[in-house]
Design a protein around this motif. Sequence first.
Motif, PDB file in Angstrom:
ATOM      1  N   GLY A  46       6.839 138.101  62.766  1.00 23.77           N
ATOM      2  CA  GLY A  46       7.423 137.735  63.986  1.00 23.77           C
ATOM      3  C   GLY A  46       6.464 137.144  64.881  1.00 23.77           C
ATOM      4  N   GLY A  47       6.885 136.812  66.093  1.00 28.28           N
ATOM      5  CA  GLY A  47       6.033 136.262  67.198  1.00 28.28           C
ATOM      6  C   GLY A  47       6.263 134.726  67.164  1.00 28.28           C
ATOM      7  N   THR A  48       5.906 134.194  68.148  1.00 28.55           N
ATOM      8  CA  THR A  48       6.272 132.613  68.533  1.00 28.55           C
ATOM      9  C   THR A  48       4.923 132.034  68.267  1.00 28.55           C
ATOM     10  OG1 THR A  48       7.934 133.125  69.674  1.00 28.55           O
ATOM     11  CG2 THR A  48       7.249 131.021  69.962  1.00 28.55           C
ATOM     12  N   TYR A  49       3.881 132.372  69.279  1.00 25.57           N
ATOM     13  CA  TYR A  49       2.566 131.902  69.258  1.00 25.57           C
ATOM     14  C   TYR A  49       1.492 132.919  68.780  1.00 25.57           C
ATOM     15  CZ  TYR A  49       4.833 128.618  72.440  1.00 25.57           C
ATOM     16  OH  TYR A  49       5.834 127.595  72.755  1.00 25.57           O
ATOM     17  N   ALA A  50       0.178 132.409  68.381  1.00 30.40           N
ATOM     18  CA  ALA A  50      -0.754 133.326  67.894  1.00 30.40           C
ATOM     19  C   ALA A  50      -2.167 132.440  68.273  1.00 30.40           C
ATOM     20  CB  ALA A  50      -0.718 133.692  66.635  1.00 30.40           C
ATOM     21  N   LYS A  51      -3.053 133.312  68.694  1.00 25.85           N
ATOM     22  CA  LYS A  51      -4.458 132.846  68.699  1.00 25.85           C
ATOM     23  C   LYS A  51      -5.222 132.936  67.349  1.00 25.85           C
ATOM     24  CE  LYS A  51      -8.540 132.133  71.723  1.00 25.85           C
ATOM     25  NZ  LYS A  51      -9.389 132.802  72.714  1.00 25.85           N
ATOM     26  N   ALA A  52      -5.161 132.091  66.550  1.00 26.96           N
ATOM     27  CA  ALA A  52      -6.027 132.338  65.173  1.00 26.96           C
ATOM     28  C   ALA A  52      -7.524 132.260  65.512  1.00 26.96           C
ATOM     29  CB  ALA A  52      -5.380 131.394  64.209  1.00 26.96           C
ATOM     30  N   VAL A  53      -8.045 133.068  64.503  1.00 22.97           N
ATOM     31  CA  VAL A  53      -9.661 133.346  64.433  1.00 22.97           C
ATOM     32  C   VAL A  53     -10.132 132.479  63.134  1.00 22.97           C
ATOM     33  CG1 VAL A  53     -11.521 134.456  64.584  1.00 22.97           C
ATOM     34  CG2 VAL A  53      -9.417 135.245  65.769  1.00 22.97           C
ATOM     35  N   ILE A  54     -11.092 131.592  63.517  1.00 22.98           N
ATOM     36  CA  ILE A  54     -11.640 130.675  62.395  1.00 22.98           C
ATOM     37  C   ILE A  54     -12.316 131.572  61.427  1.00 22.98           C
ATOM     38  CG2 ILE A  54     -13.043 128.621  61.869  1.00 22.98           C
ATOM     39  CD1 ILE A  54     -12.229 127.573  64.664  1.00 22.98           C
ATOM     40  N   LEU A  55     -12.270 131.262  60.203  1.00 21.75           N
ATOM     41  CA  LEU A  55     -12.934 131.909  59.178  1.00 21.75           C
ATOM     42  C   LEU A  55     -14.223 131.162  58.789  1.00 21.75           C
ATOM     43  CD1 LEU A  55     -10.012 132.826  56.792  1.00 21.75           C
ATOM     44  CD2 LEU A  55     -10.900 134.236  58.564  1.00 21.75           C
ATOM     45  N   PRO A  56     -15.426 131.392  59.187  1.00 18.18           N
ATOM     46  CA  PRO A  56     -16.569 130.548  58.893  1.00 18.18           C
ATOM     47  C   PRO A  56     -16.901 130.701  57.374  1.00 18.18           C
ATOM     48  CG  PRO A  56     -17.081 132.395  60.583  1.00 18.18           C
ATOM     49  CD  PRO A  56     -15.794 132.814  59.974  1.00 18.18           C
ATOM     50  N   PRO A  57     -17.310 129.675  56.942  1.00 15.30           N
ATOM     51  CA  PRO A  57     -17.950 128.279  57.496  1.00 15.30           C
ATOM     52  C   PRO A  57     -16.894 127.328  57.895  1.00 15.30           C
ATOM     53  CG  PRO A  57     -18.259 128.255  55.376  1.00 15.30           C
ATOM     54  CD  PRO A  57     -17.607 129.601  55.423  1.00 15.30           C
ATOM     55  N   GLU A  58     -15.555 127.772  57.767  1.00 19.61           N
ATOM     56  CA  GLU A  58     -14.377 126.725  57.930  1.00 19.61           C
ATOM     57  C   GLU A  58     -14.500 126.297  59.519  1.00 19.61           C
ATOM     58  OE1 GLU A  58     -10.562 128.187  56.781  1.00 19.61           O
ATOM     59  OE2 GLU A  58     -11.477 128.818  54.643  1.00 19.61           O
ATOM     60  N   VAL A  59     -13.949 125.216  59.827  1.00 23.00           N
ATOM     61  CA  VAL A  59     -13.863 124.824  61.074  1.00 23.00           C
ATOM     62  C   VAL A  59     -12.737 124.788  61.871  1.00 23.00           C
ATOM     63  CG1 VAL A  59     -16.025 123.469  60.830  1.00 23.00           C
ATOM     64  CG2 VAL A  59     -13.865 122.347  60.401  1.00 23.00           C
ATOM     65  N   ALA A  60     -11.475 125.046  61.145  1.00 17.53           N
ATOM     66  CA  ALA A  60     -10.070 124.884  61.475  1.00 17.53           C
ATOM     67  C   ALA A  60      -9.258 125.872  60.879  1.00 17.53           C
ATOM     68  CB  ALA A  60      -9.523 123.614  61.400  1.00 17.53           C
ATOM     69  N   ILE A  61      -8.167 126.218  61.554  1.00 19.71           N
ATOM     70  CA  ILE A  61      -7.151 127.298  61.221  1.00 19.71           C
ATOM     71  C   ILE A  61      -5.848 127.078  61.942  1.00 19.71           C
ATOM     72  CG2 ILE A  61      -7.731 129.342  62.705  1.00 19.71           C
ATOM     73  CD1 ILE A  61      -6.934 131.102  60.705  1.00 19.71           C
ATOM     74  N   GLY A  62      -4.609 127.250  61.222  1.00 17.54           N
ATOM     75  CA  GLY A  62      -3.516 127.287  61.847  1.00 17.54           C
ATOM     76  C   GLY A  62      -2.684 128.336  61.677  1.00 17.54           C
ATOM     77  N   ALA A  63      -1.743 128.956  62.915  1.00 15.82           N
ATOM     78  CA  ALA A  63      -0.935 130.016  62.739  1.00 15.82           C
ATOM     79  C   ALA A  63       0.477 129.481  63.057  1.00 15.82           C
ATOM     80  CB  ALA A  63      -1.366 131.137  63.868  1.00 15.82           C
ATOM     81  N   LEU A  64       1.506 129.775  62.173  1.00  7.99           N
ATOM     82  CA  LEU A  64       2.655 129.368  62.230  1.00  7.99           C
ATOM     83  C   LEU A  64       3.709 130.355  62.522  1.00  7.99           C
ATOM     84  CD1 LEU A  64       2.724 127.835  58.594  1.00  7.99           C
ATOM     85  CD2 LEU A  64       2.047 126.745  60.892  1.00  7.99           C
ATOM     86  N   GLY A  65       4.339 130.099  63.657  1.00  8.06           N
ATOM     87  CA  GLY A  65       5.227 131.047  64.391  1.00  8.06           C
ATOM     88  C   GLY A  65       6.607 131.387  63.637  1.00  8.06           C
ATOM     89  N   SER A  66       7.507 132.089  64.134  1.00  7.42           N
ATOM     90  CA  SER A  66       8.831 132.247  63.092  1.00  7.42           C
ATOM     91  C   SER A  66       9.936 131.000  63.644  1.00  7.42           C
ATOM     92  CB  SER A  66       9.545 133.661  63.843  1.00  7.42           C
ATOM     93  OG  SER A  66       9.694 133.543  65.173  1.00  7.42           O
ATOM     94  N   ILE A  67      10.804 130.671  62.812  1.00 10.58           N
ATOM     95  CA  ILE A  67      11.636 129.653  62.940  1.00 10.58           C
ATOM     96  C   ILE A  67      12.864 130.263  63.672  1.00 10.58           C
ATOM     97  CG2 ILE A  67      13.212 127.967  61.651  1.00 10.58           C
ATOM     98  CD1 ILE A  67      10.954 128.153  59.346  1.00 10.58           C
TER      99      ILE A  67
END
Length: 472
Positions: free
Chosen positions: A395-416
């Motif tokens: 569920g949900g539309t937006y999220a503030k994803a937390v990066i997993l070190p040592p990676e530098v980017a992450i994406g959170a996908l909302g519901s369609i």
Amino acid sequence: MSHNFLQVCVRYFQACNNVHASQPKYVCLLGYPSFKYSHPHRWLKTTAAQQGQIVQFKLSDIGEGIREVTVKEWYVKVGDTVSQFDSICEVQSDKASVTISSRYDGVIKKLYYNPDDTAYVGKPLVDIETEALKDSEEDVVETPAVHHEEHTHQEIKGRKTLATPAVRRLALENNIKLSEVVGTGKDGRILKEDILNYLEKQTGAILPPSPKAEIVPPAPRPRDSPAPAPLSKPPVFTGTDRTEPVTGFQKAMVKTMSAALHIPHFGYCDEVDLTELVRLREELKPVAAARGIRLSFMPFFIKAASLGLLQFPILNASVDEQCQKITYKASHNIGVAMDTEQGLIVPNMKSVQARSVFEVAAELNRLQTLGSAGQLSTSDLTGGTFTLSNIGSIGGTYAKAVILPPEVAIGALGSIKALPRFNQRGEVCKAQIMNVSWSADHRIIDGATMARFSNLWKSYLENPAVMLLDLK
């Protein structure tokens, strides 16, 4: 006896307006006539005035447990003359703005704070020079009561009137002397209801009742309706607290998220029209099922991300703990956040850049099956270079994803969701909309790079045919 030492026993007494005197009738001064009033009179006790004294007007408790306020504006300055109930200043607490009114008649001698200073409850706010009192009492003639419209606000010497600033302001606005109102609150405190009742008696006006005192009668119950059942006793809760150690995936998450706190996150959000992709997936689902593959939207999201990483390799990089070196990863090991009974896990599929959409779907099915059974290997859980979180499946539309070190980017996908949108001809049509929220390490990734990557990833999903052209 010298005129300089004559003692004056009677002086004018003004409750509100001047009292008119007539011809002398009797003498109560030593050699001087007093004045006769044209109406009956009686004797009372009052006190004579001496030279002025300085009174510290302190900030009283304004309720709500507030101990300090900010002085927003002064309505007076040094040298101004004030009367009881005159506004002195406006203060701002963390809950509301309050106007402070004077309790005394006098002259402002000192302001203890400047605008925007912090004032504390119980500390002096201003100094007011008031009329001092002496202990001796003398006989004077009381004037009869004047009409209500002639009343002015005065402080009754020797008597402390208890009322909140809001009640005092209500009395001031309606030209009511607090000394004439009988308080029904604790210790004789005058309440708002007391002012309203007094005003109703004086004017005959029917005032609206206080919201607190308003009683709403229950709705009438039909005669044939059954009587309500008596309330049962509330259940007694007998549970006890328990403490257990942080272990397993939770312990790993504590370590990873604590390290992520040191990363300055940059957020970027956008919406994606998946109408064409929804149609394409429906066409390919029977083909995938024939191969024993469960085809969801995630394989398309993952493959589109891999194609975007080819154009923006900085997002598939890693940094050391001191952020002094950047390592660009050759393989796209894209992780997928999963919610399991053991907690949050992020397995990753290796070398996505070399896999087809069907191969990505098959690998995703394997990871999901092992994850649900708690049988993922160490290899499946390590070595990730980029991550997607499909939080929208819950569920949900937006999220503030937390990066997993040592990676530098992450994406959170909302519901369609099916939402109205305009097509290319300006017509309103039904569209399948998904929101995506990106987080990037702002130490090495700027906002423009993240936005361009998102635009490319979005174009692949909105036009799946274009994605086919870049597949290898």
